[in-house]
Design an enzyme around this catalytic site. Structure first.
Site, short mmCIF file in Angstrom:
data_model
loop_
_atom_site.label_atom_id
_atom_site.label_comp_id
_atom_site.label_asym_id
_atom_site.label_seq_id
_atom_site.Cartn_x
_atom_site.Cartn_y
_atom_site.Cartn_z
N THR A 90 0.82 -1.21 0.00
CA THR A 90 0.00 0.00 0.00
C THR A 90 0.85 1.27 0.00
OG1 THR A 90 -0.18 -0.13 2.40
CG2 THR A 90 -1.97 -1.10 1.12
N LEU A 136 3.62 4.13 1.18
CA LEU A 136 3.94 4.76 2.46
C LEU A 136 2.74 5.54 2.99
CD1 LEU A 136 7.62 5.95 1.89
CD2 LEU A 136 6.79 3.84 2.93
N HIS A 137 1.70 4.78 3.37
CA HIS A 137 0.52 5.40 3.99
C HIS A 137 0.80 5.62 5.48
CE1 HIS A 137 -0.88 1.67 5.95
NE2 HIS A 137 -0.36 1.07 4.90
N LEU A 138 -0.20 5.84 6.29
CA LEU A 138 -0.03 6.28 7.68
C LEU A 138 0.89 5.39 8.53
CD1 LEU A 138 -0.65 8.26 9.90
CD2 LEU A 138 -2.72 6.98 10.40
N ALA A 181 4.50 5.20 7.12
CA ALA A 181 5.09 6.54 7.20
C ALA A 181 5.48 6.84 8.64
CB ALA A 181 4.12 7.58 6.67
#
Length: 87
Positions: free
Chosen positions: A12, A14-16, A19
């Site tokens: 997915t 570098l989502h939440l 990150a």
């Protein structure tokens, strides 16, 4: 200054959560840690900047570290992006 190209393996990007993990790792070091992606320079110590960059799975990112512990920072951040952010 030291730098290396790495490939994002997280499906997915570098989502939440990834990150946040990246930011926490980068903040352990005194060196400046930057990600270069699509002509953008992104502060790896800022979760919002990393998330806003839109880095997706399969993207090639240049990790650049500059400072007193730059080699250790580069190794830790690159290892995280290449291996440990798999979900």
């Amino acid at each position: 200054m030291t730098e290396r190209n790495v490939k994002v393996v997280n499906p997915t990007g570098l989502h939440l959560r990834p990150a946040g993990m990246l930011c926490q790792t980068a903040m352990k070091f005194r060196s400046k840690v930057m990600l270069l992606y699509k002509e953008k320079e992104i502060n790896a110590k800022s979760v919002l900047n990393v998330m806003a960059s839109g880095i997706q799975c399969g993207a090639e990112v240049l990790v650049r570290c500059d400072g007193p512990d730059e080699n250790e920072a580069l190794e830790a951040v690159c290892k995280l992006i290449e291996q440990e952010l798999k979900e």
